[in-house]
Design an enzyme around this catalytic site. Structure first.
Site, PDB file in Angstrom:
ATOM      1  N   CYS A  17       0.837  -1.192   0.000  1.00  0.00           N
ATOM      2  CA  CYS A  17       0.000   0.000   0.000  1.00  0.00           C
ATOM      3  C   CYS A  17       0.879   1.251   0.000  1.00  0.00           C
ATOM      4  CB  CYS A  17      -0.859   0.021   1.243  1.00  0.00           C
ATOM      5  SG  CYS A  17      -1.744  -1.521   1.489  1.00  0.00           S
ATOM      6  N   ARG A  63       2.554   0.919  -5.999  1.00  0.00           N
ATOM      7  CA  ARG A  63       2.723   0.135  -4.770  1.00  0.00           C
ATOM      8  C   ARG A  63       1.481  -0.677  -4.415  1.00  0.00           C
ATOM      9  NH1 ARG A  63       6.950   2.031  -1.371  1.00  0.00           N
ATOM     10  NH2 ARG A  63       5.908   1.028   0.363  1.00  0.00           N
ATOM     11  N   TRP A  74      -3.403  -2.390  -1.518  1.00  0.00           N
ATOM     12  CA  TRP A  74      -3.214  -3.720  -2.093  1.00  0.00           C
ATOM     13  C   TRP A  74      -3.743  -4.664  -1.022  1.00  0.00           C
ATOM     14  CZ3 TRP A  74      -0.405  -8.137  -0.703  1.00  0.00           C
ATOM     15  CH2 TRP A  74      -0.256  -9.095  -1.715  1.00  0.00           C
ATOM     16  N   ASN A  81      -0.070   0.580   6.197  1.00  0.00           N
ATOM     17  CA  ASN A  81       0.604  -0.371   5.315  1.00  0.00           C
ATOM     18  C   ASN A  81       1.251  -1.435   6.188  1.00  0.00           C
ATOM     19  OD1 ASN A  81       2.021  -1.643   3.240  1.00  0.00           O
ATOM     20  ND2 ASN A  81       3.734  -0.196   3.368  1.00  0.00           N
ATOM     21  N   GLY A  82       0.999  -2.714   5.885  1.00  0.00           N
ATOM     22  CA  GLY A  82       1.573  -3.794   6.690  1.00  0.00           C
ATOM     23  C   GLY A  82       0.497  -4.774   7.110  1.00  0.00           C
ATOM     24  N   GLU A  88      13.015 -16.260 -15.603  1.00  0.00           N
ATOM     25  CA  GLU A  88      12.648 -14.839 -15.647  1.00  0.00           C
ATOM     26  C   GLU A  88      11.636 -14.571 -16.772  1.00  0.00           C
ATOM     27  OE1 GLU A  88      12.797 -12.391 -13.845  1.00  0.00           O
ATOM     28  OE2 GLU A  88      12.567 -10.650 -15.144  1.00  0.00           O
ATOM     29  N   LYS A 148       7.810 -13.109 -16.377  1.00  0.00           N
ATOM     30  CA  LYS A 148       7.286 -11.945 -17.107  1.00  0.00           C
ATOM     31  C   LYS A 148       5.984 -12.303 -17.823  1.00  0.00           C
ATOM     32  CE  LYS A 148       9.207  -9.558 -15.531  1.00  0.00           C
ATOM     33  NZ  LYS A 148      10.389  -9.439 -14.703  1.00  0.00           N
ATOM     34  N   GLU A 205       3.100 -12.730 -15.194  1.00  0.00           N
ATOM     35  CA  GLU A 205       2.578 -11.545 -14.516  1.00  0.00           C
ATOM     36  C   GLU A 205       2.000 -10.513 -15.478  1.00  0.00           C
ATOM     37  OE1 GLU A 205       6.872  -9.358 -13.522  1.00  0.00           O
ATOM     38  OE2 GLU A 205       5.240  -9.184 -12.108  1.00  0.00           O
ATOM     39  N   HIS A 253      13.490 -35.731 -18.341  1.00  0.00           N
ATOM     40  CA  HIS A 253      13.170 -36.305 -17.032  1.00  0.00           C
ATOM     41  C   HIS A 253      11.731 -36.005 -16.618  1.00  0.00           C
ATOM     42  CE1 HIS A 253      17.328 -37.407 -16.514  1.00  0.00           C
ATOM     43  NE2 HIS A 253      17.714 -36.155 -16.734  1.00  0.00           N
ATOM     44  N   LYS A 277       4.087  -3.463  -6.892  1.00  0.00           N
ATOM     45  CA  LYS A 277       5.504  -3.349  -7.223  1.00  0.00           C
ATOM     46  C   LYS A 277       6.396  -3.712  -6.049  1.00  0.00           C
ATOM     47  CE  LYS A 277       8.972  -1.889  -9.779  1.00  0.00           C
ATOM     48  NZ  LYS A 277       9.376  -2.803 -10.868  1.00  0.00           N
TER      49      LYS A 277
END
Ligand code: AGP
Length: 587
Positions: free
Chosen positions: A2, A27, A74, A100-101, A463, A467, A470, A486, A582
């Site tokens: 947040c 954020r 968030w 926030n938290g 990576e 990408k 997301e 395998h 983010k």
């Protein structure tokens, strides 16, 4: 996660708060709200959606008063609803709080408060803060803050506005920063919240409470003891968060890599030496990070082993509790983080420090908690990264790894801002964009993508898969190419899509054999390579490099572009992927 902003000064607060929330929206962006204080009243407007939408509906900018607080959320506790949006008010509407938290003991606190007659209007953990402040209000704002903080368990940065116009904030394990302007004060979770108004910042520590009352600001701890922190001048460039000519931040940041990799490769000699001295003196080296930054950790491990004969262990920051057992005074933990605020990374640092280890940070945000708690740190120098997907910060981390390893390699690797990867990154950005845009459009019905690579290309496969997940919401999996036989080979059939990271290096021939095995089962192969092969259905050309260590920084760029254009083809917003934020400041 947040974002939090508070303002008390001589200008109308609401337009400033809304503007700051827009800048910090990366954020967290599922809901937004503002509370202002005017003539003894606290007015709250909040709702779900992005800042621009909610402001259009509720006209937050028009709220009166020169004092106020704001928040973008968030969701952690409680769904994305108007009532769960912050600010949260106490029963008498005499206090409003943004947080926030995570308040871990909120259930117990809520139960007690409810028994005492408090009425809750949300499902959030955060609302207990407003009610606790109200419970202790008769002892005065100062005391009520201290008493409330002592009752909270978990992690928090919160800012509250009180009925006398005081604004105050407190922190424990979540960032909170004071902005000192000529005509007032800001209090924010991010310097970007106030950097367009002032570059003077005070970074609060755990157990700090800041109280802004009239023209004064004081800081004290949870026992009321005064605390002094210096005023830091923050670089103005951090505030440059304009999209420029680009449709999205993500596209801008992909293109920024033409310059940012060179900036990352250009390091301050003194800081570099200090960092490398600590690393080379270590008896054991551990490397950590989350998400994309963890992929950098994997690459660093391989580079250190291959070129500097230094063995290192990598530990995903979220797994540090077990992964970092047994560190000691002779150990060094290298921690990668773009934001420098990722809770899991900061937790790893704590675990390492508790065992007496030294910590080396590799950060982009040089004012972050990681930068401030590391024994030494190096800056990625790629400028603000706003797109939720890490792009230029990743290639910046890789450019830095090359520098560090080159320095420790006894001449086995030569890097720096003149290294050939700088030109190659420029070339690949210029040459592949339109072809990849077209390719993405043809791929929009694909449901599963496998990315294969061996050795240093395996972290890039991970990576690339991250990408694609997301940004384009497609199932994508990074597989070590040698592991194909395998297990994953069982999934290869018509309509399966494989992207093979296959530059001409020591892994080339083995990976070509994998491509044949995949094609023999009817699946399609896109080859990312400097050499065309008849086994590829499609070929993404990257420049040939004489130093094979540099292929990862070049080959990741087509994958970033593919994820971006696939997101567009699927009508997803690449800057603000659903459910993500983010900066992940909660565990
Ligand atoms: C990357 O695209 C992601 N958004 C995410 O995995 C990110 O890399 C991770 O959360 C770590 O962030 P940090 O580098 O700021 O610590």
């Amino acid at each position: 996660m947040c974002s939090i902003i508070g303002y008390r000064g001589k200008q109308a607060a609401a337009p400033i708060l809304v503007d700051s929330l827009k800048r910090m929206e990366y954020r967290g962006y599922d809901s937004v709200g503002v509370a202002t204080f005017n003539s003894g009243n606290i007015l709250v407007r909040k709702g779900t959606g992005r800042v621009v939408e909610v402001n259009k509906n509720l006209n937050m900018t028009a709220m009166s008063g020169m004092i106020g607080i704001g928040h973008t959320r968030w969701a952690t506790h409680g769904g994305v609803t108007n009532s769960n949006a912050h600010p949260h008010s106490a029963c008498k509407n005499n206090i409003a709080v943004v947080h926030n938290g995570i308040i871990e003991n909120y259930k117990e606190l809520k139960e007690e408060l409810t028994k005492a007659g408090h009425i809750f209007s949300s499902e959030t953990d955060s609302e207990v803060i407003a009610h606790l402040l109200e419970v202790h209000a008769d002892k005065g704002v100062r005391k009520s803050l201290m008493m409330t903080c002592k009752m909270l368990k978990g992690t928090y940065a919160f800012v509250a506005v009180f009925q006398d116009g005081t604004i105050a904030g407190a922190r424990y394990e979540e960032p909170l920063i004071i902005g000192v302007a000529n005509d007032g004060y800001f209090i924010s979770s991010d310097v970007l919240g106030f950097l367009q108004y002032t570059d003077k910042a005070i970074f609060l520590d755990n157990y700090d409470v800041a109280l802004i009352d009239g023209n004064n600001m004081e800081i004290f701890d949870f026992d009321g003891n005064p605390v002094a922190h210096p005023i830091t001048q923050v670089a103005w460039e951090l505030g440059e968060v304009d999209k420029g000519k680009y449709a999205h931040y993500t596209l801008k940041e992909i293109n920024d890599q033409r310059v940012s990799v060179a900036n990352a490769a250009r390091q301050n000699e003194v800081m570099m030496k200090r960092f490398c001295d600590v690393l080379s003196d270590a008896q054991s080296v551990y490397i950590t990070g989350s998400g994309t930054s963890y992929h950098s950790a994997l690459i660093m491990k391989q580079m250190l082993a291959r070129y500097a004969k230094i063995r290192a262990e990598t530990v995903m920051s979220s797994e540090a509790r077990d992964g970092l057992i047994g560190l000691d005074e002779g150990s060094v933990l290298v921690a990668f983080s773009q934001s420098g605020e990722t809770a899991d990374v900061l937790e790893s640092v704590k675990i390492a420090k508790k065992q007496g280890s030294r910590v080396l940070g590799i950060v982009n945000v040089t004012t972050s908690s990681l930068a401030r708690t590391s024994d030494a740190f190096l800056a990625v120098n790629c400028g603000p990264e706003i797109g939720v997907a890490a792009t230029k910060s990743f290639t910046g981390q890789l450019a830095l790894i090359y520098n560090i390893v080159a320095r420790l390699s006894d001449g086995n690797l030569v890097a720096g801002e003149k290294a050939e990867f700088v030109t190659a990154v420029n070339k690949v950005i210029a040459s592949s964009q339109s072809a990849i845009e077209k390719m993405a459009d043809d791929m929009k019905e694909v449901n599963d993508i496998y990315l294969l690579g061996r050795s240093v290309h395996y972290p890039i496969a991970l990576e690339g898969a991250l990408k694609l997940k997301e940004l384009a919401y497609v199932h994508a999996e990074g597989v070590a190419a040698g592991e194909l036989k395998h297990g994953p080979l069982a999934l290869m059939e018509k309509n399966t899509l494989v992207i093979l990271l296959n530059p001409v290096d020591g892994t080339y021939n083995d990976s070509i054999s994998n491509a044949h095995e995949i094609r023999a089962r009817g699946a399609s192969v896109i080859g990312i390579s400097d050499k065309r092969s008849e086994v590829y259905d499609l070929w993404i050309e990257i420049p040939h490099l004489s130093e094979e260590a540099f292929y990862p920084i070049v080959e990741v760029i087509p994958l970033q572009m593919l994820a971006y254009y696939l997101a567009l083809a699927k009508n997803a917003d690449p800057d603000y992927p659903r459910n993500l934020a983010k900066s992940v400041t909660v565990k």
